[in-house]
Write an enzyme that holds these catalytic residues in place. Structure first.
Site, PDB file in Angstrom:
ATOM      1  N   CYS A   1      31.017  53.665 -67.540  1.00 25.68           N
ATOM      2  CA  CYS A   1      30.956  54.649 -66.460  1.00 25.68           C
ATOM      3  C   CYS A   1      32.358  55.002 -65.938  1.00 25.68           C
ATOM      4  CB  CYS A   1      30.033  54.124 -65.361  1.00 25.68           C
ATOM      5  SG  CYS A   1      29.254  55.402 -64.360  1.00 25.68           S
ATOM      6  N   HIS A   2      32.671  54.657 -64.689  1.00 24.86           N
ATOM      7  CA  HIS A   2      33.988  54.958 -64.128  1.00 24.86           C
ATOM      8  C   HIS A   2      35.015  53.854 -64.405  1.00 24.86           C
ATOM      9  CE1 HIS A   2      31.516  57.787 -61.779  1.00 24.86           C
ATOM     10  NE2 HIS A   2      32.615  58.459 -61.542  1.00 24.86           N
TER      11      HIS A   2
END
Lengths: 194, 194
Positions: A113-114
């Site tokens: 994800c991030h």
């Protein structure tokens, strides 16, 4: 295969804003395969997990503070996502150094994800192919990485995925890569040994 | 000076996760100086503001959706921060195009905290000097910008600040720059006319 990570020590780094399912599901996957995971944060204060980034989830008590651990004590590393979590972790010099030590030793790393923002901060995406949450891809490309849009990507021991929807594939792949162990020194541009 | 923005139309773009005080205080500053501000979002659904990124604040109803507005209808632009807000806005092609149109026309723009991520996405920081929340500075430098650590920075009509603590300086400077009006075409590398 239960037991394929027997004896492995897996570091997980997270802070406030971690996407709860991206903390819990990979941790369960490696622990279920026999590893002993350690939740590391900026301090040992409880951290606030989030659901879909904006709703508060549960709190988690870290096992250790980043200033009290060494990459030498671990075989593999998991970096969960969550926008605020990743945005905060990349600002910690201790976190950046810890992650760099895993790459220098060729130890496998999973980032979802991030989480690749911390790899951007640490100048570790240059010359590597990885995926991420869509918002990071310009930052990854500007840092010299090859950002792609796939469920799960493996590049010489670095496992990446995009969102919680990819967790099943991500968890299966980190267990597989962690079981393989260190991939040799993975300097930028070096030929990694799979 | 009340009235120094009389007749100006100011666009403000925000979505879920906007840092509430970074939405409210600049809006009050330009409205208080006589401008008419328009809150623009990804749709006209109410947006959830946050306090210190992790606690929910109030909700705000946008005046318009980004797909229904044109940069031609505005004299200046404010981009508030908030980690999740900025991370979401940069993924909108409509937002990126809207912001690029302001720069192409030389219209003044204020961006605080995490908002410069949208400028990174739009390839608008190249050759410019700006400040931001600390976590963005590597991304700004990798995008060709000169990232500095100052309360407020002005570069040819682009006003930037770091955090809510800088809001007084930020608000004073955006009113001043907006009052000056368009700064001429500000292509990368062009000599801007102050």
């Amino acid at each position: 295969m239960a037991g394929e990570l027997d004896g492995q020590r897996v570091a997980i780094i997270a802070t406030n804003g971690v996407e709860q399912v991206e903390l819990e599901q990979p941790r369960s996957a490696v622990d279920g395969a026999g590893a002993r995971s350690t939740l590391i944060s900026l301090s040992t204060d409880p951290i606030q997990a989030m659901n879909s980034d904006i709703d508060k989830g549960d709190t988690f008590t870290p096992d250790a503070a980043i200033s009290d651990v060494s990459a030498d004590d671990f075989d593999a590393l998991i970096l969960p996502g969550g926008t605020i979590n990743a945005d905060q972790l990349r600002q910690s010099g201790d976190v950046v150094s810890f992650v760099q030590a895993f790459f220098a030793a060729g130890k496998p790393v999973g980032a979802i994800c991030h989480a690749p923002w911390t790899l951007v901060e640490a100048d570790l995406v240059r010359g590597r192919t990885l995926t991420s949450y869509p918002s990071l891809r310009t930052d990854i490309r500007n840092a010299g990485g090859n950002a792609v849009d796939e469920e799960v990507v493996v590049d010489a021991g670095l496992v990446t995925s995009r969102t919680p929807k990819d967790l099943d594939a991500f968890c299966a792949k980190i267990v597989e890569e962690f079981a393989e162990g260190a991939h040799g020194v993975r300097d930028a541009g070096a030929t990694a040994q799979a």
